[in-house]
Design an enzyme around this catalytic site. Sequence first.
Site, PDB file in Angstrom:
ATOM      1  CG  ASP A  99      27.320  40.233 -26.784  1.00  0.00           C
ATOM      2  OD1 ASP A  99      27.951  40.253 -25.733  1.00  0.00           O
ATOM      3  OD2 ASP A  99      27.807  40.545 -27.885  1.00  0.00           O
TER       4      ASP A  99
ATOM      5  CE1 TYR B 283      35.368  31.934 -25.008  1.00  0.00           C
ATOM      6  CE2 TYR B 283      36.354  32.707 -22.955  1.00  0.00           C
ATOM      7  CZ  TYR B 283      35.431  32.843 -23.973  1.00  0.00           C
ATOM      8  OH  TYR B 283      34.554  33.911 -23.949  1.00  0.00           O
TER       9      TYR B 283
ATOM     10  CD  GLN C 206      19.354  33.024 -20.711  1.00  0.00           C
ATOM     11  OE1 GLN C 206      18.256  33.484 -20.441  1.00  0.00           O
ATOM     12  NE2 GLN C 206      20.375  33.817 -21.018  1.00  0.00           N
TER      13      GLN C 206
ATOM     14  NE  ARG D 256      32.525  30.601 -23.620  1.00  0.00           N
ATOM     15  CZ  ARG D 256      32.249  30.064 -24.803  1.00  0.00           C
ATOM     16  NH1 ARG D 256      32.715  28.868 -25.107  1.00  0.00           N
ATOM     17  NH2 ARG D 256      31.547  30.728 -25.684  1.00  0.00           N
ATOM     18  N   GLY D 257      33.396  34.215 -19.928  1.00  0.00           N
ATOM     19  CA  GLY D 257      32.575  35.354 -20.326  1.00  0.00           C
ATOM     20  C   GLY D 257      31.803  35.957 -19.173  1.00  0.00           C
ATOM     21  CD  GLU D 258      28.457  41.032 -18.893  1.00  0.00           C
ATOM     22  OE1 GLU D 258      27.459  41.660 -18.505  1.00  0.00           O
ATOM     23  OE2 GLU D 258      29.253  41.476 -19.742  1.00  0.00           O
ATOM     24  CG  ASP D 259      24.395  34.767 -19.084  1.00  0.00           C
ATOM     25  OD1 ASP D 259      23.683  35.522 -18.387  1.00  0.00           O
ATOM     26  OD2 ASP D 259      24.047  33.630 -19.412  1.00  0.00           O
ATOM     27  CB  SER D 260      28.695  31.275 -17.826  1.00  0.00           C
ATOM     28  OG  SER D 260      29.956  31.736 -18.263  1.00  0.00           O
TER      29      SER D 260
END
Length: 393
Positions: A19, A204, A264, A280-284
């Site tokens: 986030d 993960y 970053q 994983r997730g959004e940013d990466s």
Amino acid sequence: MTARKQWDIFCSVVDNFGDIGVCWRLARQLQAEYSVHVRLWVDDLDSFQRICIEIDPSLTQQCLASGVEVVAWSKAGCFADLLLSGPDADVVIEAFGCELPTTYLAQMAKRHTKPLWLNLEYLSAEAWVEDCHALPSPHPQLPLQKYFFFPGFTGRTGGLLREQGLLEQVSQFQQSSEQQQVFLQNLGVEQPEQYGLKLCLFAYSHSKLADWLDALARMEPKVLCLVPAGALATELQQHYPQLRSTGWMEWGQLRLQLLPFVDQPAFDQLLWCCDINFVRGEDSLIRAIWAGRPFNWQLYRQPDDAHLDKLEAFWQQYKHQMPTQLHDALETFWQAWNEPLDLVTPWQQLLPLLPYWQQHASRWQQQLSLQDDLAKNLVRFVEKKFILTANFS
């Protein structure tokens, strides 16, 4: 294009870095490219400091980082003095449904000219996102209205975060083997040029991971598997005690190496260096797309398997123009990584198709880059709404 000059972005850190990673990139881009004065309200400065060394976790109120005003958002007190006396925001972004402080909402409602209130949603490729993007939602008690703004992969969504000149930076870096070697050496990787396959493993947990690593050790070419600091790195240290003492280990064709935590920009360059990025997730995920390299996306596993529906929606967009042989092998491997199922056999079928996978990743990067980015779409939406308000007031 001009933007209203004062924006407040509220971020409640839920998963440590995802986030705040998105909000921090957006805040910096708005400030740098649109001369917006951004106040970024964050409730977890310890996590924020991991990706931005300028942040002091002991901050009691506010500081300046990369031109962005950072405010320590205490959910208990909410720094009422700042909320009451600070500059009025033209635009308020509630990132990922974090819920604005009641004190702040009350101040918004009292203003004669209401700020434009946006709920920046999570990234999704699901079809309903296009229908819900930019829809208004009135507050049930206060004279306020917010709009839902959905990032996405089509022109009917808010787009993806992408700074100006990013793809040119990626291309320049990837064309310089010397730059890549120096970068990896600075992270503690010895002789990175000797490896025929470089993997970034930002993932993960997976019950079949050890079997997959053993398979890497038995296969050609020589493999460098880099694991960024995080929960998976800690788990691997428990499974392979040597990692706790040396930070790396080798068996067969594989070198498994843990990396120190990086900010970053360095994380982005790590993705640019590697031949395949496990993210994983959004940013990466977004940064892996802009790296233009093959990637494997792992979603946070949900008890009702809702993550598989999201993966399928993304797959339906990603698979376009993909060669049939690659399509079948990659879909099987992605499913195995997200179920979790056996990884070894799907990997053995997929790896020989790496050149086709690379071609597809490059093509998709270029295709998405033709769309306007998230920050530009946000600024355009804001300007349009303020023009309409002025015309009808």
